[in-house]
Design a protein around this motif. Structure first.
Motif, PDB file in Angstrom:
ATOM      1  N   UNK A  28       0.800  -1.226   0.000  1.00 52.43           N
ATOM      2  CA  UNK A  28       0.000   0.000   0.000  1.00 52.43           C
ATOM      3  C   UNK A  28       0.831   1.273   0.000  1.00 52.43           C
ATOM      4  N   UNK A  29       2.119   1.155   0.322  1.00 53.77           N
ATOM      5  CA  UNK A  29       2.947   2.365   0.443  1.00 53.77           C
ATOM      6  C   UNK A  29       4.409   1.992   0.555  1.00 53.77           C
ATOM      7  N   UNK A  30       5.271   2.987   0.500  1.00 57.50           N
ATOM      8  CA  UNK A  30       6.687   2.792   0.801  1.00 57.50           C
ATOM      9  C   UNK A  30       7.535   2.271  -0.340  1.00 57.50           C
ATOM     10  N   UNK A  31       6.901   1.962  -1.454  1.00 53.88           N
ATOM     11  CA  UNK A  31       7.634   1.504  -2.632  1.00 53.88           C
ATOM     12  C   UNK A  31       7.285   2.437  -3.785  1.00 53.88           C
ATOM     13  N   UNK A  32       8.299   2.920  -4.475  1.00 50.17           N
ATOM     14  CA  UNK A  32       8.076   3.885  -5.559  1.00 50.17           C
ATOM     15  C   UNK A  32       8.959   3.499  -6.737  1.00 50.17           C
ATOM     16  N   UNK A  85      12.316   0.633  -2.534  1.00 46.98           N
ATOM     17  CA  UNK A  85      11.868   1.180  -1.255  1.00 46.98           C
ATOM     18  C   UNK A  85      12.317   2.637  -1.155  1.00 46.98           C
ATOM     19  N   UNK A  86      11.492   3.446  -0.465  1.00 46.01           N
ATOM     20  CA  UNK A  86      11.805   4.871  -0.327  1.00 46.01           C
ATOM     21  C   UNK A  86      12.287   5.221   1.081  1.00 46.01           C
ATOM     22  N   UNK A  87      12.317   4.223   1.961  1.00 47.79           N
ATOM     23  CA  UNK A  87      12.703   4.500   3.347  1.00 47.79           C
ATOM     24  C   UNK A  87      11.517   4.872   4.217  1.00 47.79           C
ATOM     25  N   UNK A  88      10.358   5.046   3.607  1.00 48.35           N
ATOM     26  CA  UNK A  88       9.132   5.336   4.363  1.00 48.35           C
ATOM     27  C   UNK A  88       8.422   4.006   4.635  1.00 48.35           C
ATOM     28  N   UNK A  89       7.467   3.988   5.570  1.00 45.45           N
ATOM     29  CA  UNK A  89       6.893   2.699   5.969  1.00 45.45           C
ATOM     30  C   UNK A  89       6.136   1.994   4.846  1.00 45.45           C
ATOM     31  N   UNK A  98       3.191  -0.212   4.134  1.00 40.12           N
ATOM     32  CA  UNK A  98       1.929  -0.799   4.582  1.00 40.12           C
ATOM     33  C   UNK A  98       1.562  -1.936   3.637  1.00 40.12           C
TER      34      UNK A  98
END
Lengths: 357, 357, 357, 357
Positions: free
Chosen positions: A66-70, A74-78, A80
């Motif tokens: 849901x998040x954190x991959x761009x 990985x972007x270093x953000x959590x 989900x």
């Protein structure tokens, strides 16, 4: 305490028959290439219905990130993630609403919380470990960059055990049989035992051995954060795990110190030890040798037999278990042991290196 | 990570041959009566030189309380404490400055920190556990008010082991022999073995069993904070501890589920179980039965023999150990196991009850 | 919660009139040169009796280091330290045993703990901040190696305030006057005000400004661990601190976005901003500009006047304060603000770099 | 550090234009009645597009609860939740991919992580605060049972400010105007100012005041866990918050101690204070009076003007902002301030009471 780890941290949520299970991975370094195929493959290793010796529940268990991959990294953000619970035969569990199954968490959850989701064990179900496999898969993607590998296998089922050390077997062979034992002949005997036990409506326990290769010297935190204490806590948090030992463990207590000491030698300018009875850790800190440990798993408490027990009014009752259950948890616990090990090792490496690789 | 615990937390400091060892206990409930005599008695149980089978170092180990106690009661503020290091034969260790002892933390500390206090093992010395006994003594004072008792004993030395369960022995007998085994006849044989090993300049390991009675149902935190996972981490943080199992542990893996399940019954309106193979914990939460577990201790790595090893320049060298050392860590580890258990149980009770009793 | 920090952590203990105050510093990188002279100099800046505008209590406050330092360098193991309480006029406080002083913590501690050490405020006394100065001194020794400097000064006392920004003053001048204000003329007026207030048996508050130079870009943790949130919590944990703002703070709320934005430019290949209204932090992460903030300190609650209050039986009573007290906390709070800032910045750098520099 | 809290803990995930934002709430007591209508109402207060003075983005922001609630009540297990991101005009942000917006986190995230999701600010977007409102709504449901209310309002926009104390206004009036100011006449002037600023393509800041009523005496943790330090850290973690003060805050620094002290009296056997300059907290512990504080919010950095800035190659460029943005963050920040306050207060109550109400 649904969070595990210090720097690399996973927080999990979800009940067996709720809307979804999932979690949040925090503290993953940025820039890790995300291998979604590998992730789903790890999930498949834990998945019910994968063979004739596991539960026949058939859950696709598709992980949605849901998040954190761009753009694939990985972007270093959590991160989900969630897995929707689709195959919910909740009515199978209606008879469990008001009674306490022996050697399950029904009674203790009820006493602690005053309320519980009885369907399939609710939060205490091993379905929660699905989230751990996701966290472990991401940890493995990071560890791969450091040349670290983590391999677990079934080394004992009931009284059938591998007598050798992990180095005596071809660990590449583990996925070639349903029981996840590197020795084919032993695997066959283990499978036969599991099937026999299943036919009897009974269950059986066993031991999983895990080996971690490639950890550099110097990872671990004295005095309360010893690396093996963290690994032990990680393993003991897995459902049905009743014991943990590393290096020579319980067997080593009857040896003399002179037999047990791991003497140093130097090879190509590198410090090595002649033996590795210590299991790759000294004073809580990795010494560069292989790290290995063993985990004891009790037989599953759910039997396909009529079981006398009590209900919440403390009256006697009989539990007739329907549903689909594992006669032996070991084959599916192998990837969970690996996942917890991977998260622990990455966490400890990040404590040393800071929040980046 | 020199802090242990969540609500009841101990932070320790100190090297074997530095100025002092000590720590800070945070989160103790206010109003606990402080029994200083009991505290010093607990210290005496861990103290070197207490018998002919422990090291002959003779350290008084007087604990000075620096804060947190007012007019005989805890105030809820942190308890600072220290034990001065008096009996420092630092020169005994000058030969250890530049070499790495096998199966000690010399090499891993040097790699991790780039520097180490070599005297007597510095921070990695078991002298650090003294602070744990202080923390455990205060925890026991609090637990006493709740009717909770914690008792550990030596159940195995080398191949000599008690075959029975803890309930087969008189636990009041433990302090009556030097080895801290409840069965006098077995204790004698254990002592004889330790003396034999000592004469040979060698060392031997063993197992400590611990029983916790009186913990109410409902203590423990799913899913990563399971009570037994916390106990496991606590024990594995003790020097030389290589394994942990609770309930039936490793032995239970070869049983059938139908043999292992703990069936419920009701007695005087209380829920009880017929057997206690689970070790008093279900799903990570106490179920009101006795909690029991076992810890494996390896033989001490320090031998009174000439040992071939390497120095920090990776050149071969020989270590001639002088100094005074334990041939078997078990007798002195008993109070440390109890202390770690007491701190863990109190911590978990406070997580449930808040920062008061 | 007597522990502060994540990687670089300090745990403090001690009451104003107990045996000692002190603490444990955990997580300091190994190999830092320990400058004991600098440490004692920092202590002298916080010390009572240092000038005519501080309390006339004269406490030597000698810090004894108990562990963690070996042959002049940190070893990476915890630094235990203590300061014995010598100058204890405990009887001065006998009249405080049973009453609650207004705007002190007497009442709230009694309600929370049911018991309190009444002597000189016990644990709630500002004497606890002594341990913070020790922790800050060690942090500064580490930060020095990274070229980071931390400077605080008194920018307001009562209505007398410095109108300029920190860059308008010679920060090297701060220690040249008793009030720790970089502008001598303003310092004189502040001192005069403090003396006037003291003569009246009254007290006065003020503001401390702090500037941190040399922090590289990229330090800080979104989203709940924003660097300024950590600095804010650090400052608000200091006794008498009632407010925190960074960058333009409260003043900036009435500006337009177009006035407030810090536009980028490039100088020698480095990204810089034309203005620094943001205070050196964007999105919780340092941007390489100076970090600056301001802390509000209320007037000390202890007055040398007869004060009507209530006792623990809720009966009215009159408090006649004897003892020696500060008419204005600002001069002595300057090194405490610096210490908390130093520990926070080092902690955050270690979160990025791991447990080493 | 995407987790907030000690016992009641929220972990959030999600980027502005990723798949979803959401989080996990851990540590909520079991048995709380879940009011989903209230939850969605709280979401609506934070929602974009709610009035002519907020951004015209129109996001439904429907929260889906994934776990932890069973038959209308919390079970004590973690509550997973998510809000899908539907209204994603990601292409609006393509021009932001390679440049750094002034006074945003673009540059610092890039330096910290080496990679960033540029769409709408990614993780640094205020869209993350949506998860906080969910966590706050559940906390409010628990606090309601204890009779605790939390109310925030806009007390200043630009230079227009309410001169009175919170007790001078009808706090029931806050939701009756778009700016969330309890005084209608002032609210009108604030709205006019915001519209004027918006017309100019500019933005404006302000102050939010928050009042917490009904907290019993004794909540708070000395010395580093002071209740106001936790509240300060909570508020400073909100995007655009630049300052925090409680009680008399910065204004109190110019008062004399004799004016500032809150004298005790007894009413109906209860200890009360005549004034409440302390803001309901003494020594970090609640004293039973109202807790109140103020937060400074800077003007939003995104302007609807052409802005000169630099790109990631450090070359000058011009940013032409399209998209839809808030000219003033205050109205939508009011429920976020309340949410962070609610989570902090509940967390601290649970630290005192254990993991149950």
């Amino acid at each position: 305490m649904n969070t595990f780890g210090n720097i690399y941290r996973i927080t999990t949520f979800g009940e067996s028959h709720g809307v979804a299970v999932g979690g949040v991975i925090d503290g993953i370094p940025a820039g890790i290439s995300v291998d979604e195929e590998f992730l789903q493959r790890e999930m498949a290793r834990r998945r019910p219905g994968q063979s004739s010796i596991t539960t026949s529940r058939n859950e696709a268990d598709h992980v949605e990130i849901l998040s954190g991959v761009f753009e694939g990294k990985t972007t270093g953000t959590p991160i989900g993630f969630e897995v929707r619970n689709n195959n919910q035969h909740s009515n199978d569990y209606e008879n469990m609403r008001d009674l306490f199954r022996p050697s399950h968490a029904d009674y203790t959850y009820t006493e602690k919380y005053g309320i519980r989701d009885h369907r399939g064990g609710g939060r205490s179900s091993a379905r929660e470990t699905l989230s751990r496999v996701v966290g472990g898969a991401f940890a493995k993607m990071a560890l791969r960059q450091l040349g670290i590998s983590i391999t677990a296998y079934t080394s004992q089922v009931g009284d059938i055990r591998l007598e050798g050390s992990y180095s005596d077997y071809d660990l590449g062979n583990i996925e070639n049989n349903a029981v996840r034992c590197p020795d084919d002949e032993t695997a066959e005997r283990m499978e036969a035992l599991i099937k026999e036990v299943k036919m009897a409506g009974d269950t059986i326990g066993g031991v999983i051995t895990c080996v971690i290769k490639g950890v550099q010297v110097g990872i671990g935190e004295p005095v309360f954060g010893k690396l093996h204490a963290a690994l032990g806590a990680a393993m003991l948090s897995i459902n049905a795990c009743k014991g943990f030992e590393y290096g020579m463990g319980f067997e080593g207590v009857s040896r003399r110190g002179s037999e047990m000491n791991d003497y140093f030698y130097v090879k190509d300018g590198m410090v090595k030890t002649v033996s590795n009875n210590s299991g790759g850790i000294q004073g809580g800190i990795s010494n560069g040798e292989d790290i290995y440990f063993r985990c004891a798993f009790k037989p599953v408490a759910t039997l396909l037999q009529d079981i006398k027990t009590i209900d919440k009014d403390l009256a006697p009752t009989v539990l007739k278990t329907r549903g689909r259950h594992d006669p032996c948890v070991l084959p599916r616990a192998v990837p969970i042991v690996e996942a917890m090990a991977a998260m622990t090792i990455l966490d400890y490496i990040l404590m040393r290196k800071g929040n980046k690789l």
